[in-house]
Design an enzyme around this catalytic site. Structure first.
Site, short mmCIF file in Angstrom:
data_model
loop_
_atom_site.label_atom_id
_atom_site.label_comp_id
_atom_site.label_asym_id
_atom_site.label_seq_id
_atom_site.Cartn_x
_atom_site.Cartn_y
_atom_site.Cartn_z
N ASP A 15 0.90 -1.18 -0.05
CA ASP A 15 0.06 0.12 0.01
C ASP A 15 0.76 1.17 -0.01
O ASP A 15 2.11 1.00 0.03
CB ASP A 15 -1.10 -0.01 1.22
CG ASP A 15 -2.23 0.68 0.68
OD1 ASP A 15 -2.23 1.56 0.20
OD2 ASP A 15 -3.25 0.30 1.60
N TRP A 16 0.26 2.21 0.14
CA TRP A 16 1.08 3.82 -0.14
C TRP A 16 2.07 3.88 0.87
O TRP A 16 2.00 3.99 2.04
CB TRP A 16 -0.09 4.68 0.36
CG TRP A 16 0.30 6.02 -0.35
CD1 TRP A 16 0.94 7.01 0.61
CD2 TRP A 16 -0.06 6.89 -1.55
NE1 TRP A 16 1.08 8.23 0.00
CE2 TRP A 16 0.45 8.07 -1.09
CE3 TRP A 16 -0.58 6.41 -2.42
CZ2 TRP A 16 0.33 9.17 -2.24
CZ3 TRP A 16 -0.64 7.59 -3.53
CH2 TRP A 16 -0.30 8.84 -3.36
#
Length: 821
Positions: free
Chosen positions: A363-364
């Site tokens: 994820d980010w």
């Protein structure tokens, strides 16, 4: 009532003892789905019970490949082998790198800086991009991206990437299409997942995913970052509305239906995924949805047995059962270990137990966060090594070039072998091959599906989902549907009564939701919907005032205006809830409803007029129970999407019969959370929810009769009690009758209770659901088949365990006993 319940349990105990003495020594090989399978261990005795073990490879046997699959895989492997033999280290690292679109756009614009893009393409060979240039807000004065602009952007990126690639490897673009293609202007927006779950109808999950994929693929984007498969057990959590509710079985069935909808029933491992389907992402693997603090991306402390019992099944069903092509990793930590560093869960469980063959994307910024957020790594090099050792394939970096630069240095230094790159690169190239990117990398602006974005039939499908999701929780004296013969004047008020943006919540036009209703080209607010629905109703008057806004200082003048209008109304409809939010910005410190909305509701109730309360909210926000019970009716609308206004109006007026059921427990107080309906027997009586999981009323009356097991052995002289063999599938039937006066849909829920086990069992767990649509006076027999896995639990050894003993099967007020030998 307690005396009757005690006598019932005592009778079950006596029956159990009688059965045990008669049948206790019988045992046979485990059967899953009607087929005999090899047991992992020989049956063994636990006390005086019998026990079997299962593995996911038994529950989800490997697909039998046909010649078409074999040919596809052979051609793919030949192609990828040849390609990888020509790729440099830099090219391979580029394939493992994903950057945000804003690294390419000029400030405050959506214009691609082609010089920057060419530099990234020729120097770092970046293999993936993501996101919308307006996800974080306006880009200058640009609110949204329409299909032609998207197509132009994707074509520009792909063209320059291909020009810069020595081996002509296309990039793959990914997008958070969370409840529809929410970043594509005019795309149809559906209810968020809690609303879809409330339908208890997997067809809506499939349809929503199909349309979402179509609208995303239409603009040249073949990778969808959905569905969310965590279970919604932490009501404080800002992302609970993205889940399919608190129940593992509902999350499994709805999640798998969504996966099949996104991918067209295909998977990327043994065949192509062609437009209008996209590859989907099972997220966020796993344990993300229950942070101890209730704050996004914070620590979760979930024992291994709980992880496997409640949090893993939805991923197993989506990955191993339905063939999800990619997974996105949990940004948080579980039991002190960031999921991005967990070899156990990313390799041993995901690749080993669940047999996942696809791409695992972070994820980010989650590799960098191992340094400054989680503090498991002292340097960026150490963070990258931890993540690679755990099993990640692609780094969503996403705002700089740190990952490809540092990883190249690590390979050059011998810290990371090229063979480790090859492992991930092969998965990424396999995915691009399955999506047809090598043969046709460019989007087609003339494709027929481009013109279908936002088409009427798609919006009708979204409205149908909203209709079945809205849940009637309270209806005193049958105030609903509103009787236009006696009710002539209605006051509609509340901050969400005339707000399409509030109906949509987060992930709508922008990450944190829309700024204003004008950003939505389609849709109806509840006010607009009610006016449309009652347009031809004579002498029916609707008055509207906002009552109060959300998150602002108290405005008593605005409340007084609503109270004054209420005095001249026959019924007051109040629509309250939350403003749009997503992820960490949506963190809250108090689950209570906005105090000004509570004040508005209280003062309207105090008028003595019947009050219909409609909740439009991402989370089950707490209201004073006495105030809620003072309302004439309560409707839970969740976040129904742009098309939600008219379905709610139709339910108010009786044109649609509500059929939603709560997919989560609605707490009564802020301190009474974290106890789902499937709590342990020792937790009986310790929680007092405002509304229970599965609650949902109708305008008609449904009755259940004749619950029976068709392939169990009835116990002589013990009506309603059966015996069976451990490890076999069993089929149950029940008759549902509409005994009311109007047509209605009913969600038929089957629960299973395990009365005694080596690990304390839950009071009950859902093991089947079906939606039935019946005319007045009509009946239908519903069939449920429970396989061996559905009788299992996670044993003391943390393995999937089957154990002989007494079970209770329940559907509505019907129940039967089943002793498995």
């Amino acid at each position: 009532m307690k005396t009757i319940k005690s006598l019932f349990l005592l009778s079950l105990l006596i029956v159990n003892l009688l059965i045990s003495s008669t049948y206790g020594s019988s045992i046979r090989v485990s059967i899953v789905g009607g087929e005999e399978v090899e047991v992992i261990e020989k049956p063994r005795t636990f006390g005086n019970k019998r026990e079997l073990k299962l593995e996911y490879s038994q529950i989800y046997p490997k697909k039998k490949l046909n010649q078409e699959n074999i040919n596809f895989m052979s051609a793919r492997d030949t192609f990828v082998d040849k390609l990888m033999s020509k790729m440099s280290i830099a090219e391979k690292i580029g394939q493992m790198t994903q950057l945000d679109i804003t690294t390419l756009t000029s400030p405050n614009t959506i214009t691609i800086n082609e010089t920057t893009l060419a530099y990234y393409a020729k120097t770092y060979y970046i293999g993936s991009y993501l996101n919308s240039p307006v996800s974080g807000g306006l880009a200058g004065d640009i609110h949204h991206i329409n299909s032609s602009v998207w197509l132009d952007m994707i074509n520009t990126i792909q063209t320059i990437v291909m020009e810069g690639s020595p081996n002509k490897i296309p990039m793959i673009y990914g997008l958070d299409s969370v409840h529809g293609a929410n970043y594509v202007h005019k795309a149809t927006l559906f209810p968020h997942n809690t609303g879809l779950a409330a339908t208890f109808n997997i067809e809506h999950a499939t349809t929503a995913a199909q349309i979402t994929s179509k609208d995303t693929v239409a603009v040249g984007i073949p990778w969808v970052f959905a569905p969310v498969l965590g279970i919604g057990v932490q009501p404080l959590w800002a992302r609970i509305y993205e889940t399919f509710g608190e129940d593992p079985y509902v999350a499994s069935m709805m999640g798998a239906a969504a996966v099949r909808g996104f991918q067209g029933g295909n998977n990327s491992f043994d065949g192509p995924i062609n437009a209008p389907s996209a590859v989907c992402t099972a997220k966020h693997y796993f344990g993300y949805s229950d942070p101890t603090s209730g704050k996004d991306r914070t620590a979760a402390w979930i024992p291994e047995r709980m992880l496997r019992r409640y949090f893993l099944p939805s991923f197993a069903e989506a990955i191993t059962g339905a063939g999800a092509g990619t997974i996105m990793i949990n940004s948080g930590e579980v039991n002190g270990v960031p999921m991005h560093t967990s070899y156990k869960y990313l390799t041993e469980v995901l690749r080993g137990e669940l047999q996942f063959e696809g791409v695992a994307v972070t994820d980010w910024q989650d590799i960098e966060k191992l340094v400054y957020f989680h503090h498991t790594a002292g340097t960026a090099e150490e963070a990258i090594l931890q993540a690679l050792d755990a099993g990640i394939d692609m780094s969503m970096v996403p705002l700089d070039l740190s990952f490809p630069i540092i990883l190249a240095e690590m390979v050059a230094a011998g810290t990371v072998p090229e063979s480790r790159l090859d492992l991930s690169v092969r998965r990424i190239l396999n995915l691009k091959y399955a999506l047809g990117l090598f043969s046709n990398p460019y989007p087609n602006p003339n494709a027929a599906i481009v013109d279908t974005i936002g088409q009427v039939q798609d919006r009708e499908a979204a409205a149908a989902s909203a209709e079945e999701s809205v849940t009637l929780l309270q209806n005193k004296n049958n105030i609903l549907p509103l009787n236009t013969n006696t009710i002539k004047n209605v006051l509609l008020t509340g901050p969400s009564a005339d707000s399409i943006k509030n109906l949509n919540g987060g992930w709508s036009v922008h990450w944190q939701g829309a700024y204003e209703d004008s950003e939505f080209p389609f849709g109806t607010s509840i006010l607009t919907g009610l006016r449309e629905v009652t347009n031809d109703t004579a002498d029916f008057n609707i008055q509207y005032t906002i009552g109060h806004e959300i998150g602002v200082p108290t405005n008593q003048t605005s409340i007084d205006e609503a109270v004054e209008l209420a005095q001249s109304s026959d019924v007051v409809v109040v629509v309250i809830g939350e403003l749009p939010e997503a992820e960490t910005p949506g963190d809250i410190y108090d689950l209570s409803m906005d105090p000004n909305e509570v004040l508005l509701l209280q003062q309207l109730v105090d008028t003595g007029k019947p009050v219909v309360l409609i909740l439009v909210e991402a989370r089950p926000r707490i209201l004073p129970p006495a105030l809620v019970y003072s309302c004439a009716a309560v409707l839970m609308a969740y976040l129904p999407g742009s098309e939600g206004g008219k379905p709610i109006a139709n339910i108010l007026m009786g044109n649609v019969n509500p059929s939603g059921r709560l997919p989560l427990t609605y707490p009564g107080t802020t301190g009474d959370i974290g106890v789902p309906y499937y709590h342990k027997y020792s937790e009986n009586g310790v929680t007092t929810p405002l509304f229970q999981f599965g609650d949902g009323l109708s305008y008609t009356i449904f009755n259940y009769t004749n619950l029976a097991c068709s392939n169990c052995k009835p116990i002589s002289g013990q009506s309603g009690n059966y015996t069976g063999v451990l490890g076999q599938s069993y089929t149950f039937t029940v008759t549902v009758t509409n005994n009311g006066n109007v047509q209605g849909k009913d969600s038929v829920l089957l629960y299973l209770s395990d009365l005694w086990a080596q690990v304390t069992p839950e009071v009950k767990m859902l093991r089947g659901f079906q939606k039935v649509d019946l005319m007045p006076g009509k009946s239908q027999q519903i069939t449920f088949t429970l396989n061996a896995y559905e009788f299992s639990f996670i044993g003391i050894d943390n393995k999937i365990t089957l154990e002989s003993g007494q079970f209770i099967v329940m559907v509505g007020n019907q129940q039967l006993g089943l002793y498995l030998q």
